[in-house]
Design a protein around this motif. Structure first.
Motif, PDB file in Angstrom:
ATOM      1  N   ARG A 157      -1.910   3.376  -6.117  1.00  9.54           N
ATOM      2  CA  ARG A 157      -2.027   3.854  -4.733  1.00  9.54           C
ATOM      3  C   ARG A 157      -2.956   2.950  -3.921  1.00  9.54           C
ATOM      4  N   PHE A 158      -4.075   2.601  -4.526  1.00  8.42           N
ATOM      5  CA  PHE A 158      -5.065   1.747  -3.870  1.00  8.42           C
ATOM      6  C   PHE A 158      -4.472   0.381  -3.542  1.00  8.42           C
ATOM      7  N   VAL A 159      -3.848  -0.251  -4.528  1.00  9.55           N
ATOM      8  CA  VAL A 159      -3.262  -1.577  -4.332  1.00  9.55           C
ATOM      9  C   VAL A 159      -2.120  -1.513  -3.314  1.00  9.55           C
ATOM     10  N   ASP A 160      -1.310  -0.478  -3.392  1.00  6.93           N
ATOM     11  CA  ASP A 160      -0.216  -0.319  -2.424  1.00  6.93           C
ATOM     12  C   ASP A 160      -0.750  -0.173  -1.007  1.00  6.93           C
ATOM     13  N   ARG A 161      -1.741   0.693  -0.855  1.00  6.60           N
ATOM     14  CA  ARG A 161      -2.263   1.016   0.473  1.00  6.60           C
ATOM     15  C   ARG A 161      -2.990  -0.161   1.119  1.00  6.60           C
ATOM     16  N   LEU A 162      -3.811  -0.864   0.348  1.00  2.02           N
ATOM     17  CA  LEU A 162      -4.649  -1.905   0.938  1.00  2.02           C
ATOM     18  C   LEU A 162      -4.131  -3.330   0.783  1.00  2.02           C
ATOM     19  N   PHE A 163      -3.259  -3.552  -0.200  1.00  7.40           N
ATOM     20  CA  PHE A 163      -2.833  -4.917  -0.488  1.00  7.40           C
ATOM     21  C   PHE A 163      -1.321  -5.065  -0.606  1.00  7.40           C
ATOM     22  N   GLY A 164      -0.595  -4.114  -0.025  1.00  5.72           N
ATOM     23  CA  GLY A 164       0.861  -4.223  -0.014  1.00  5.72           C
ATOM     24  C   GLY A 164       1.494  -4.231  -1.389  1.00  5.72           C
ATOM     25  N   GLY A 165       0.810  -3.617  -2.354  1.00  2.00           N
ATOM     26  CA  GLY A 165       1.359  -3.534  -3.703  1.00  2.00           C
ATOM     27  C   GLY A 165       1.136  -4.770  -4.554  1.00  2.00           C
ATOM     28  N   ARG A 166       0.397  -5.751  -4.033  1.00  2.00           N
ATOM     29  CA  ARG A 166       0.161  -6.996  -4.763  1.00  2.00           C
ATOM     30  C   ARG A 166      -1.286  -7.060  -5.261  1.00  2.00           C
ATOM     31  N   VAL A 167      -1.450  -7.444  -6.504  1.00  3.33           N
ATOM     32  CA  VAL A 167      -2.776  -7.498  -7.119  1.00  3.33           C
ATOM     33  C   VAL A 167      -3.516  -8.786  -6.752  1.00  3.33           C
ATOM     34  N   SER A 168      -2.802  -9.893  -6.604  1.00  2.08           N
ATOM     35  CA  SER A 168      -3.488 -11.167  -6.353  1.00  2.08           C
ATOM     36  C   SER A 168      -4.335 -11.140  -5.074  1.00  2.08           C
ATOM     37  N   PRO A 169      -3.886 -10.509  -3.969  1.00  2.00           N
ATOM     38  CA  PRO A 169      -4.786 -10.443  -2.807  1.00  2.00           C
ATOM     39  C   PRO A 169      -6.059  -9.635  -3.082  1.00  2.00           C
ATOM     40  N   LEU A 170      -5.971  -8.644  -3.946  1.00  3.49           N
ATOM     41  CA  LEU A 170      -7.164  -7.875  -4.331  1.00  3.49           C
ATOM     42  C   LEU A 170      -8.162  -8.782  -5.047  1.00  3.49           C
ATOM     43  N   ILE A 171      -7.663  -9.548  -6.014  1.00  5.96           N
ATOM     44  CA  ILE A 171      -8.539 -10.456  -6.765  1.00  5.96           C
ATOM     45  C   ILE A 171      -9.134 -11.503  -5.818  1.00  5.96           C
TER      46      ILE A 171
END
Length: 122
Positions: free
Chosen positions: A82-96
């Protein structure tokens, strides 16, 4: 879980994942006091968690014993997605990348990420 637990409810649920079953009094001593919650507040949080299907209650004389009704890994997985979807469009690499830009990654974090990537590639 049908309905997402609040931050406060997650603290109670986490305490139950660590040690169950517990009574409302146990939980008040464990997480309530640290947050300034009375036993009535903890009971309200437990009632909400029971209603949401995240916690099960079992009568034990004049008290109730509470235990998690959802698996910790499953709940963490849902919340993470949910967190990754909401803030990063479902992509983990932008989070990292965001964490790296803010210098929020320690050398140990980077080593763990590198090890995970090597494991995923093999």
């Amino acid at each position: 879980m049908a309905e997402r637990p609040s931050e406060s409810e997650m603290q109670v649920l986490a305490a139950l994942w660590d040690d169950a079953p517990q009574t409302a009094a146990d939980l008040t001593a464990r997480v309530g006091r640290a947050n300034g919650w009375t036993q009535a507040t903890v009971k309200t949080l437990l009632a909400r968690l029971v209603q949401k299907g995240a916690v099960a209650a079992e009568a034990d004389g004049r008290r109730y014993l509470y235990r998690p009704a959802v698996d910790r890994d499953a709940a963490v997985g849902e919340e993470s997605q949910r967190f990754v979807d909401r803030l990063f469009g479902g992509r983990v690499s932008p989070l990292i990348a965001h964490l790296a830009d803010r210098e929020a990654l320690t050398d140990a974090d980077i080593a763990e990420i590198e090890a995970l990537l090597r494991k995923l590639k093999s």
